[in-house]
Structure formats: structure tokens, C-alpha cells
Design an enzyme around this catalytic site. Structure first.
Site, mmCIF file in Angstrom:
data_model
loop_
_atom_site.group_PDB
_atom_site.id
_atom_site.type_symbol
_atom_site.label_atom_id
_atom_site.label_comp_id
_atom_site.label_asym_id
_atom_site.label_seq_id
_atom_site.Cartn_x
_atom_site.Cartn_y
_atom_site.Cartn_z
ATOM 1 N N TYR A 119 0.856 -1.551 -0.191
ATOM 2 C CA TYR A 119 0.497 0.174 -0.023
ATOM 3 C C TYR A 119 1.234 1.212 0.005
ATOM 4 O O TYR A 119 0.584 2.364 -1.001
ATOM 5 C CB TYR A 119 -0.863 0.121 1.125
ATOM 6 C CG TYR A 119 -2.087 0.897 1.175
ATOM 7 C CD1 TYR A 119 -2.695 1.659 0.350
ATOM 8 C CD2 TYR A 119 -2.216 1.567 2.703
ATOM 9 C CE1 TYR A 119 -3.686 2.275 0.289
ATOM 10 C CE2 TYR A 119 -3.181 2.938 2.413
ATOM 11 C CZ TYR A 119 -3.916 3.127 1.336
ATOM 12 O OH TYR A 119 -4.469 4.039 1.606
ATOM 13 N N THR A 149 -9.783 8.009 8.720
ATOM 14 C CA THR A 149 -10.226 8.827 8.608
ATOM 15 C C THR A 149 -12.083 7.788 9.304
ATOM 16 O O THR A 149 -11.911 6.688 8.379
ATOM 17 C CB THR A 149 -11.023 9.013 7.055
ATOM 18 O OG1 THR A 149 -9.504 9.888 6.601
ATOM 19 C CG2 THR A 149 -12.080 9.881 6.830
#
Ligand code: UDP
Length: 289
Positions: A119, A149
């Protein structure tokens, strides 16, 4: 507006409320393959990627491909259409940071062959590609580095700490704190992120911008807060073996850039955002509110 997704980690349920809107279209497509959109395009926002560690460990090659080939295709589309381009990047470009908090000019501490490398390096490559298109082709590009988030419409089983803790709390189970729970994160509510992304898109700022809150809490404190807001008396259990290698010990954005360039700051307090998210999860699980 056209939304594209191959839904390997997402769900069309999340956009069901948009289905009736004229001018909104969903196209089932993997953007790692050539992207075709008919007609004019004003802006391309490239958010496609698994983002939960559990997901990108399950789909390591797709994660690398969408960061590399997906970004290339999305940039190609924007270039053909003369559109503005925005890349959703991540605080993971800082890896396990040795500078705290992390300003945008910190180059990070990433292990390319570690489990999170798929990632982290995909997003780092994506940022490099965006800057190359900006410098080589003079394209209007933006890069947002998104910190943790959360909010309604997260997948209940995506493996991240917010859905895990909330799911456990509303089932009156103890929360699973990985490791000793001293590792820290800063959690922002989705609406604050969306506001930051819109401001960045409409700004003329080309360098990356961190968007996140600066209220840094340990996973131990976070478990206490979630239990409080959800009214869960089952406490927490420690040392669950599922903590993923390479789990950063700290993470906190330096948000001077967002505050000065975008005049942005988060508005939703953690407790308020958690309360809204818990309501969503209760409804999604058909539990009483
Ligand atoms: N974590 C935890 N319990 C869980 C899931 C995650 O203690 O059930 C921890 C995890 O080890 C990490 C932090 O919560 O330190 C945030 O993990 P998450 O997967 O949400 O995202 P990350 O910020 O690591 O990308």
C-alpha cells in the site's frame, strides 16, 4: 458525475441514495484497466484502492496495480480531457514515522518489502507519477494525504479499528486492543475530510497537503472513548495476536499547510462523530438505537 469502482472492497449500497439523480452514473470498472469516459470531464478524483490493512494484505497485487496502473490510467484520462486531477494519497507514505508530527516535507520511513509496503509504496509511486505528469505535461494536479478517517458507510468487517471497536461495543463485547495499545492515531470524521478535499481541488496548490485531526490518542484511550459513547461496560482485551507487523507506533499530521493554504480545519469532535457512526452501525446491524 461518473463513479467507477470494481467493488472489491466497496459496496454499491453506499451510493444507492444517488441512483435516482439525473447526471449521476455508476460504471462497474477496475481502473487498473484502460478507462473510457465519453464526453467532457472537468475533474478526475482518483480514490480507488483498498485502504484497510486487512484488505490490502488480502489484495496485495491489486493494491499495487491500482496505485500504479490505476493512477496512470486516471492521469491519462484527465490529460486527454484537459481535466484537473486529484490523487487520494495517505499518511501511510510516512510509514512508521521518525518525525512527529508529520509535515508534508518529511520523506517517511517505509519498508518496501514489509507487509504494508504494498500500500505504502503504491501510494508513494502514485504521488511520484502525479508530480511527473504535472512537471512534464503542465497538468493541474492535487495530492491529498489522508489520515485516519471514519464515519457512516464504513464496512462493518473491514478490519480497521473503528468498525472493529464499534461492532464490538454495540454487541456488548470487550474491545480487542492490538499489542499494548500504546500506539497512537488521530481520527477525523468523514465530513471534515470531504470539505478538505473539495477545498484542495478548487485551490491552486500542487504540493501534497495533509488532511487529518491533531487530537492524538492511544488505542487504549480510544477503546475507553468508544465504550463511553456506546455505553459498553465490557471493557477491553489486550495483546490480540492479529496486530499486523509494521503497525506504525505513532501518527499525527502537521496541518499547518491545510490551515494556511486551504483555511481548513476539522469541525466534528471525536465523540460527536463516533456517536453518528455508532447510530449508523446500529441501524445497519438492525440493533435498537
Ligand atoms: N487496532 C486495534 N484493534 C483492532 C483493530 C486495530 O487495536 O481491533 C489498532 C491497530 O493495531 C493500529 C490502530 O488500531 O495500531 C489503527 O489500525 P487501523 O487498522 O484502523 O488503521 P491504520 O491506522 O493502522 O492504517
Amino acid at each position: 458525475m461518473v463513479a467507477m469502482d470494481n467493488l472489491i472492497t466497496g459496496s454499491q449500497d453506499n451510493i444507492a441514495h444517488l441512483a435516482g439523480n439525473r447526471g449521476f452514473e455508476f460504471i462497474y470498472h477496475d481502473v487498473s484497466n484502460f478507462i473510457h469516459v465519453p464526453g467532457p470531464v472537468g475533474a478526475v478524483l482518483h480514490f480507488a484502492s483498498p485502504a484497510s490493512p486487512m484488505d490490502y494484505l488480502k489484495y496485495p497485487i491489486q493494491t499495487l496495480k491500482v496505485g500504479a496502473l490505476g493512477t496512470h490510467n486516471a492521469l491519462g484520462l484527465a490529460r486527454t480531457k484537459g481535466a484537473r486531477f486529484l490523487l487520494a494519497s495517505t499518511s501511510e507514505v510516512y510509514g512508521d514515522p521518525l518525525v512527529h508530527p508529520q509535515p508534508e516535507d518529511y520523506a517517511g520511513n517505509v519498508d518496501p518489502v514489509g507487509p504494508r509496503g504494498v500500500y505504502d509504496e503504491a501510494k508513494r509511486y502514485a504521488e511520484a507519477l502525479v508530480m511527473a505528469y504535472h512537471r512534464q505535461h503542465g497538468m493541474e494536479t492535487r495530492i491529498v494525504r489522508i489520515f485516519n478517517t471514519y464515519g457512516p458507510r464504513m464496512r462493518l468487517d473491514d478490519g480497521r479499528v473503528v468498525p472493529n471497536f464499534i461492532g464490538q461495543a454495540i454487541r456488548s463485547e470487550p474491545l480487542t486492543i492490538y499489542g499494548d495499545g500504546s500506539q497512537t492515531r488521530c481520527f477525523q470524521y468523514i465530513d471534515d475530510l470531504v470539505e478538505g478535499v473539495c477545498r484542495l481541488l478548487h485551490s491552486d496548490y500542487v504540493e501534497p497537503v495533509n488532511i487529518g485531526t491533531t487530537r492524538e490518542i492511544s488505542m487504549r484511550e480510544f477503546a475507553r472513548i468508544v465504550n463511553n459513547v456506546a455505553g459498553n461496560a465490557a471493557g477491553a482485551v489486550y495483546g490480540d495476536g492479529s496486530r499486523i507487523d509494521g503497525d506504525p507506533q505513532t501518527r499525527k499530521p502537521d496541518t499547518v499547510r491545510a490551515r494556511t493554504v486551504l483555511k481548513w480545519q476539522p469541525k466534528i469532535e471525536l465523540e460527536e462523530g463516533l456517536d453518528r457512526t455508532i447510530r449508523y452501525f446500529r441501524t445497519a446491524l438492525s440493533l435498537p438505537a
